[in-house]
Design an enzyme around this catalytic site. Structure first.
Site, PDB file in Angstrom:
ATOM      1  N   ARG A 108       0.853  -1.197   0.000  1.00 39.55           N
ATOM      2  CA  ARG A 108       0.000   0.000   0.000  1.00 39.55           C
ATOM      3  C   ARG A 108       0.884   1.240   0.000  1.00 39.55           C
ATOM      4  O   ARG A 108       0.610   2.214  -0.696  1.00 39.55           O
ATOM      5  CB  ARG A 108      -0.965   0.016   1.205  1.00 39.55           C
ATOM      6  CG  ARG A 108      -1.676   1.364   1.352  1.00 39.55           C
ATOM      7  CD  ARG A 108      -2.902   1.357   2.237  1.00 39.55           C
ATOM      8  NE  ARG A 108      -2.805   0.544   3.420  1.00 39.55           N
ATOM      9  CZ  ARG A 108      -2.028   0.794   4.495  1.00 39.55           C
ATOM     10  NH1 ARG A 108      -1.292   1.883   4.531  1.00 39.55           N
ATOM     11  NH2 ARG A 108      -2.010  -0.036   5.516  1.00 39.55           N
ATOM     12  N   TYR A 139     -16.671  17.192 -15.415  1.00 40.58           N
ATOM     13  CA  TYR A 139     -17.074  15.786 -15.576  1.00 40.58           C
ATOM     14  C   TYR A 139     -18.087  15.446 -14.478  1.00 40.58           C
ATOM     15  O   TYR A 139     -17.894  15.826 -13.311  1.00 40.58           O
ATOM     16  CB  TYR A 139     -15.817  14.902 -15.500  1.00 40.58           C
ATOM     17  CG  TYR A 139     -16.117  13.464 -15.179  1.00 40.58           C
ATOM     18  CD1 TYR A 139     -16.897  12.691 -16.047  1.00 40.58           C
ATOM     19  CD2 TYR A 139     -15.652  12.877 -14.012  1.00 40.58           C
ATOM     20  CE1 TYR A 139     -17.196  11.373 -15.734  1.00 40.58           C
ATOM     21  CE2 TYR A 139     -15.940  11.561 -13.701  1.00 40.58           C
ATOM     22  CZ  TYR A 139     -16.721  10.818 -14.572  1.00 40.58           C
ATOM     23  OH  TYR A 139     -17.025   9.520 -14.254  1.00 40.58           O
ATOM     24  N   ASP A 180      -7.353  18.869 -14.379  1.00 42.02           N
ATOM     25  CA  ASP A 180      -7.670  17.525 -14.858  1.00 42.02           C
ATOM     26  C   ASP A 180      -7.217  17.469 -16.318  1.00 42.02           C
ATOM     27  O   ASP A 180      -7.800  18.104 -17.193  1.00 42.02           O
ATOM     28  CB  ASP A 180      -9.179  17.272 -14.728  1.00 42.02           C
ATOM     29  CG  ASP A 180      -9.558  15.842 -15.100  1.00 42.02           C
ATOM     30  OD1 ASP A 180      -8.876  15.260 -15.958  1.00 42.02           O
ATOM     31  OD2 ASP A 180     -10.546  15.326 -14.541  1.00 42.02           O
ATOM     32  N   LYS A 206      -8.295   6.374 -19.232  1.00 39.76           N
ATOM     33  CA  LYS A 206      -8.601   6.918 -20.548  1.00 39.76           C
ATOM     34  C   LYS A 206      -7.370   6.847 -21.456  1.00 39.76           C
ATOM     35  O   LYS A 206      -6.891   5.782 -21.725  1.00 39.76           O
ATOM     36  CB  LYS A 206      -9.149   8.332 -20.369  1.00 39.76           C
ATOM     37  CG  LYS A 206     -10.269   8.435 -19.295  1.00 39.76           C
ATOM     38  CD  LYS A 206     -11.495   7.681 -19.712  1.00 39.76           C
ATOM     39  CE  LYS A 206     -12.601   7.497 -18.697  1.00 39.76           C
ATOM     40  NZ  LYS A 206     -12.578   8.061 -17.393  1.00 39.76           N
TER      41      LYS A 206
HETATM   42  N1  PLP Z   1     -11.864  13.115 -15.029  1.00 37.75           N
HETATM   43  C1  PLP Z   1     -12.409  13.028 -16.259  1.00 37.75           C
HETATM   44  C2  PLP Z   1     -12.268  14.163 -17.226  1.00 37.75           C
HETATM   45  C3  PLP Z   1     -13.127  11.879 -16.609  1.00 37.75           C
HETATM   46  O1  PLP Z   1     -13.674  11.801 -17.837  1.00 37.75           O
HETATM   47  C4  PLP Z   1     -13.254  10.820 -15.674  1.00 37.75           C
HETATM   48  C5  PLP Z   1     -14.014   9.608 -15.997  1.00 37.75           C
HETATM   49  O2  PLP Z   1     -14.702   9.547 -17.001  1.00 37.75           O
HETATM   50  C6  PLP Z   1     -12.675  10.974 -14.412  1.00 37.75           C
HETATM   51  C7  PLP Z   1     -11.977  12.122 -14.127  1.00 37.75           C
HETATM   52  C8  PLP Z   1     -12.828   9.915 -13.355  1.00 37.75           C
HETATM   53  O3  PLP Z   1     -11.974   8.843 -13.616  1.00 37.75           O
HETATM   54  P1  PLP Z   1     -12.262   7.313 -13.217  1.00 37.75           P
HETATM   55  O4  PLP Z   1     -13.474   6.888 -13.995  1.00 37.75           O
HETATM   56  O5  PLP Z   1     -11.002   6.613 -13.614  1.00 37.75           O
HETATM   57  O6  PLP Z   1     -12.521   7.281 -11.762  1.00 37.75           O
END
Ligand code: PLP
Length: 386
Positions: free
Chosen positions: A52, A105, A177, A202
């Site tokens: 961890r 998001y 992000d 992604k």
């Molecule tokens: N940030 C963006 C722009 C996203 O599109 C997503 C998920 O679609 C996330 C964060 C969250 O990521 P996760 O689905 O890996 O938890």
């Protein structure tokens, strides 16, 4: 590595990935292990005591991510949202305040609205494309300004350097992000951000076979204790990436540059075709000169990415029909994989924002344009829209 400053793909393929000291294996092994032998109490080999806290496969990914973002430290998580939650607890306290995009998001919005708000973190959804609105939203107690650029799914653009200046004036941590742009297309830390967040699920992973998240910190953050606080929360909250997941993301990163070029090539062709289509009302893509913040995008991005959204003149019914008729574009959530995906944000990825300020238009369709042959993608969209 030599003294030369290595290029992006060289870093993606080599940073954190020295051939294995014992066997010479050129790919970092998957250290599927929870604990490590100590040579006498406290006699750790390479600093590893419990997975961890740290695991060598995860370390390789973290070093690679830090090298790609030009950052101080990387931290790999079990998901993008785990990374976001850990970061928020590391840099905010109950009673403080966050500025967030008014089209963040959906999962990020839900985290602020339903998890950290009840815990005591106030937040202001704000149009980050409007610097006056950002200035007005920042308060003395603002501890974090959360930027997503481009946003999911409206592809709006925020000026990272200008917002960082406003946020830093009150000592707030600037988070970007960078999931949509990836470090290949955009370097938020160079623009003044303090932390970059990724859903590595992604483009970083790139093959729709892993869920993961990451944080990368700046070498010159607004708060001196940033690395230390994130490292503490990473271990204390424990939402870490497992070794196999870390290995998959690391493998994906090796081809990020060539995948992104191809995503951009295909997206540009798709945008051109959609713009000329009579059923399409509007195409949302930061590469278009007509995009309200195209100039900012052109200043801070190298190209404009593989995500394209568009609105149907025929409204929600037509949007749903196009999603259903598409064949090569697979109807599904997520994005950033080699295969093209289509979705209806209002009823899928962003359903949790329904009825809120962050509700998205119901005639909107989002495409994650993959790296298949462009002609086949255009033919599929033509038939789906016919
Ligand atoms: N940030 C963006 C722009 C996203 O599109 C997503 C998920 O679609 C996330 C964060 C969250 O990521 P996760 O689905 O890996 O938890």
């Amino acid at each position: 590595m030599s003294e030369r400053n290595p290029g992006f793909s060289t870093r993606a393929i080599h940073a954190g990935q020295e051939p294995d000291a014992l066997t010479g294996a050129v790919v970092p092994p998957i250290h599927q292990v929870s604990t490590y032998k100590q040579d006498g109490v406290g006699g750790l080999r390479g600093g590893y005591e419990y997975s961890r806290s740290a695991n060598p496969t995860r370390t390789a990914l973290e070093e690679c991510l830090a090298a790609l973002e030009g950052g101080s430290r990387g931290f790999a998580f079990a998901s993008g949202l785990a990374a976001e939650d850990t970061l928020l607890r590391a840099v905010t306290t109950p009673g403080s305040h966050a500025v967030i995009p008014n089209d963040a998001y959906g999962g990020t919005y839900r985290l602020f609205a339903k998890v950290t708000h009840p815990w005591g973190l106030d937040y202001s959804p704000t149009d980050l494309g409007d610097l006056d609105a950002v200035r007005a939203a920042i308060r003395p107690e603002t501890s974090v300004v959360w930027i997503e650029t481009p946003t999911n799914p409206l592809l709006s653009i925020a000026d990272v350097a200008a917002i960082a200046e406003l946020a830093h004036a009150v000592g707030a941590v600037v988070v970007v992000d960078n999931t949509f742009a990836t470090p290949y297309l955009q370097s938020p830390l160079e623009l003044g951000a303090d932390v970059v967040v990724h859903s590595t699920t992604k483009y970083a992973g790139g093959h729709s076979d892993v869920v993961g998240g990451a944080l990368v910190t700046s070498t010159n953050p607004v708060r001196d204790d940033l690395d230390e606080r994130i490292a503490f929360h990473h271990n204390s909250m424990g939402a870490v990436a497992g070794p196999f997941d870390a290995w998959l993301v690391l493998r994906g990163l090796k081809t990020l540059a060539i995948r992104m070029e191809r995503h951009c090539d295909n997206a540009e062709r798709v945008v051109e075709m959609l713009q000329a289509h009579p059923r399409v009302g509007a195409v949302l893509y930061p590469g278009l000169a007509s995009h309200p913040n195209h100039e900012v995008a052109a200043k801070q991005m190298r190209r404009f990415g593989g995500m394209v959204s568009f609105r149907l003149r025929g409204g929600v019914e037509e949007a749903l029909t196009v999603c259903k008729r598409a064949e090569l574009f697979i109807l599904g959530e997520s994005l950033g994989g080699v295969e093209s995906l289509i979705e209806h944000p209002g009823q899928m990825t962003h359903a949790s924002a329904a009825g809120s300020l962050l509700e998205v238009p119901n005639d909107l369709v989002r495409l994650s344009v993959g790296i298949e042959d462009g002609d086949d993608l255009l033919a599929d969209l033509e038939q789906a829209l016919s």
